[in-house]
Design an enzyme around this catalytic site. Structure first.
Site, PDB file in Angstrom:
ATOM      1  N   ASN A 139      19.291  28.432  21.886  1.00 49.85           N
ATOM      2  CA  ASN A 139      19.068  28.595  20.452  1.00 49.85           C
ATOM      3  C   ASN A 139      20.245  29.273  19.763  1.00 49.85           C
ATOM      4  OD1 ASN A 139      16.167  27.763  19.413  1.00 49.85           O
ATOM      5  ND2 ASN A 139      15.918  28.481  21.509  1.00 49.85           N
TER       6      ASN A 139
ATOM      7  N   CYS B 262       6.860  33.811  23.589  1.00 49.17           N
ATOM      8  CA  CYS B 262       6.255  34.520  24.719  1.00 49.17           C
ATOM      9  C   CYS B 262       5.999  33.525  25.838  1.00 49.17           C
ATOM     10  CB  CYS B 262       4.959  35.226  24.328  1.00 49.17           C
ATOM     11  SG  CYS B 262       3.538  34.136  24.096  1.00 49.17           S
TER      12      CYS B 262
END
Length: 525
Positions: A397, A368
Site C-alpha cells: 500500500n 486487522c
C-alpha cells in the site's frame, strides 16, 4: 556483523576510521544497554510474543546515526525483536542483488500510523493496573515505543462494543434534545485518548460513524439494507457536529472526519455489523449540501473530510461517482481504504485513484487479522504468518500512494473481544488481566518497523529492485524530515539473503538478511 574499513594509504585516514569504528561500537553498546529487550513467551509451533507487565516492557530507544554509518533493526520469525546492528557504509558491492535508492524521485508524504480507540480496546486496557496501562500507552505512543500519531475514534457504538447504541436513540428527536455521549465515551474513549495525547502531543484523531440513529434510516434498524433518509441529511450532520463539540470540550479535536464506516456492509444480507448504506450520488449530495458547508461554518472548520472508508474494491469507481459532484470534491480531502479484501483487487486501483485525483490523499483507515469465518482461532498468539500478512500489505500500500496505516482495535482479550455480535478478531496487543500482563504479538512489530521510524512529513522515495524475476525481498524507502533515509525490507524467504542498498549520494550498505525477517535500515541522507 563485520564491516570493512577502507585504507587510502594515509595515516590520517586510518586513524579517522579507527576512531569512527570505536564510536560506532560505543553507540552500539550504549543502544543495546539502553534498550529493554523482549521477554519472550512461547505458544508452540514457533509462536512467540513479548510479555510486558507493570514493571517491564521492551522498547526501541532513540539512537543517533553517525555520518557514513547506519542503524539496522531486525525482527525474525525465529524470535528476534528489533535487534540493532550499527554498521559502517561501504563503497563496494558484495551481492548481485541490489536495491537502489533514488532521492530525486519523490512520491507521497506520510500522514501517520495508529490504531482505533474502540470500546473493546478501552475495556481491555482499563482491565490492567495503572502501571501496566502506562507501559501499554508508552508502547504505542511513546518516544521509545511505536510513536503512533493517529487515533481512529468511533462516533457511537461499533461491533466492538458490548451493546448497540448511538447518541440519540429517542425516536424522531429531530432537534436532538436527547443527544448525549455514552458512558463508553466517558470511561473507555475520552480518558484513553487524552492519555495518548499527553504522551504524544502530535496525536491526530479521525472520527467515523458506523451508523446514524436507527430512526433516521430507511429501514429503522442499526444494520441491514438501510440508508439515511433525505429529510434527515441536516439533522445527521448536526448530530455529528454535536459529537465533535462534546469531544472538543474534552480537549480532543478531530483532525479528520469520515463520511461513514464501510457503507457497503448495508448491501450484504447477512451482515450483522452496525452499518448505514450510501449511494455514491447520495453521499456526494450530502457532503456538498450539508456536511461540507456545515463543517466549514463551524468551530471545526480545520477538520478534513475523508470519504469511502471501505474496501479497496470501491476504487476508483465510487470515488469517480462521488466526485462527479464538484462541490463534494471541493470539501473532501482524502480517501480511506480498508485492507480486508486486498487480495481480490490489484494494487493498481490505488494508482488509478491517485492519478484521477492527485490532490486527494489515500490512507489505510482499518486493518486487522482474524476477521474471516475460516480464520480460527481468532487470536493466534505469537503467530508469524499474520505479521507477514501485515508487513507485505503495508509495503504494497505504501508503494501505491497510501500515506499511512491505521490498525483496528488497540488491544483485545485472548478471545479477540469483547464484541456484542461475536465478531471476534486478532490484535497486535492482547491483554491478560489475570496476570496483569499484555502480549506484544509479531503483528505489533510488523507495524512498529514502520511507525517508529517514519514521522509525519516523511516522503516516499524511489527504490528499484535489481531482480527482473520473482524476488524474495519486498522493500520501500523514505526520506524523513530529519534528513534520514529509512528503508524497510522484508525477506519472505526461508533462507538468508544478501542484498546491497545502493545510494549514489551516500554509499553502499551490505546486508545479509535473516530468513523471514523484517528489517528497517536508517542512515543520514
Amino acid at each position: 556483523m563485520l564491516y570493512e574499513i577502507e585504507c587510502h594509504d594515509c595515516h590520517q585516514s586510518v586513524v579517522e576510521n579507527i576512531i569512527m569504528m570505536l564510536v560506532l561500537c560505543f553507540l552500539a553498546l550504549f543502544s543495546l544497554a539502553a534498550a529493554n529487550e523482549c521477554i519472550p513467551r512461547y505458544f508452540g509451533d514457533g509462536s512467540i510474543v513479548c510479555v510486558c507487565n507493570s514493571t517491564y516492557c521492551d522498547s526501541t530507544p532513540e539512537t543517533n546515526v553517525a555520518p557514513r554509518s547506519f542503524l539496522w533493526y531486525s525482527s525474525t520469525k525465529s524470535g528476534r525483536r528489533m535487534d540493532l546492528t550499527v554498521g559502517k557504509m561501504s563503497n563496494t558491492s558484495t551481492s548481485s542483488r541490489t536495491i537502489t535508492i533514488d532521492h530525486k524521485l519523490q512520491y507521497q508524504e506520510i500522514k501517520g500510523f495508529g490504531g482505533a480507540f474502540t470500546d473493546s480496546a478501552g475495556i481491555n486496557i482499563r482491565n490492567l493496573s495503572e502501571t501496566t496501562q502506562e507501559n501499554l500507552f508508552n508502547t504505542y505512543f511513546g518516544e521509545d515505543g511505536s510513536r503512533y500519531n493517529i487515533g481512529r475514534v468511533p462516533i457511537g457504538g461499533t461491533d466492538f462494543s458490548t451493546r448497540f447504541y448511538t447518541y440519540d436513540d429517542i425516536n424522531k428527536d429531530t432537534l436532538l434534545r436527547n443527544f448525549s455521549l455514552a458512558s463508553e465515551d466517558m470511561d473507555f474513549k475520552i480518558p484513553l485518548m487524552q492519555r495518548a495525547l499527553r504522551i504524544n502531543p502530535e496525536m491526530q484523531f479521525l472520527a467515523a460513524a458506523w451508523t446514524a440513529p436507527a430512526w433516521m434510516k430507511t429501514n429503522d434498524y442499526y444494520t441491514g439494507f438501510g440508508f439515511l433518509k433525505k429529510e434527515y441529511y441536516q439533522v445527521y450532520t448536526d448530530y455529528i457536529l454535536k459529537f465533535m463539540d462534546n469531544y472538543k470540550k474534552e480537549g480532543l479535536e478531530m483532525w479528520a472526519l469520515s463520511t461513514g464506516n464501510e457503507p457497503s456492509n448495508a448491501y450484504y444480507p447477512i451482515n450483522r455489523i452496525n452499518a448505514m448504506g450510501w449511494t455514491s450520488s447520495g453521499l456526494g449530495n450530502w457532503v456538498a449540501n450539508n456536511l461540507g458547508p456545515s463543517l466549514a461554518n463551524s468551530q471545526h472548520n480545520q477538520t478534513l473530510i475523508i470519504t469511502v472508508d471501505d474496501q479497496r474494491y470501491a476504487l476508483p469507481w465510487s470515488v469517480d461517482l462521488i466526485f462527479k459532484n464538484n462541490l463534494a470534491e471541493k470539501y473532501i480531502s482524502g480517501i480511506g481504504i480498508h485492507w480486508y479484501w486486498d487480495s481480490l483487487v490489484p494494487a493498481k486501483v490505488l494508482d488509478i485513484t491517485h492519478n484521477h485525483f492527485p490532490d486527494k490523499f489515500l490512507l489505510i483507515t482499518e486493518s486487522c487479522e482474524g476477521s474471516f469465518p475460516w480464520q480460527n482461532p481468532k487470536v493466534r498468539l505469537g503467530n508469524w504468518d499474520r505479521a507477514e500478512s501485515y508487513v507485505t500489505q503495508i509495503i504494497e500500500n505504501l508503494q501505491h500512494w497510501s500515506t499511512g496505516w491505521i490498525d483496528w482495535n488497540l488491544a483485545l482479550d485472548k478471545t479477540g473481544g469483547p464484541t456484542w455480535i461475536n465478531n471476534n478478531v486478532d490484535s497486535p496487543i492482547i491483554v491478560n488481566p489475570e496476570t496483569d500482563e499484555f502480549f506484544k504479538q509479531p503483528m505489533y512489530y510488523a507495524l512498529h518497523h514502520f511507525s517508529r521510524f517514519l514521522p509525519r512529513g516523511s516522503v516516499r522515495i524511489a527504490s528499484k529492485d535489481s531482480s527482473i524475476m520473482f524476488h524474495p525481498l519486498l522493500s520501500v524507502a523514505f526520506q524523513t524530515p530529519k534528513n534520514e533515509t529509512v528503508v524497510v525490507i522484508y525477506n519472505r524467504s526461508g533462507s538468508f539473503k544478501e542484498v546491497d542498498l545502493v545510494d549514489s549520494k551516500n554509499g553502499i550498505i551490505n546486508l545479509q538478511l535473516a530468513p523471514l525477517s523484517i528489517n528497517t535500515v536508517v542512515y543520514s541522507s
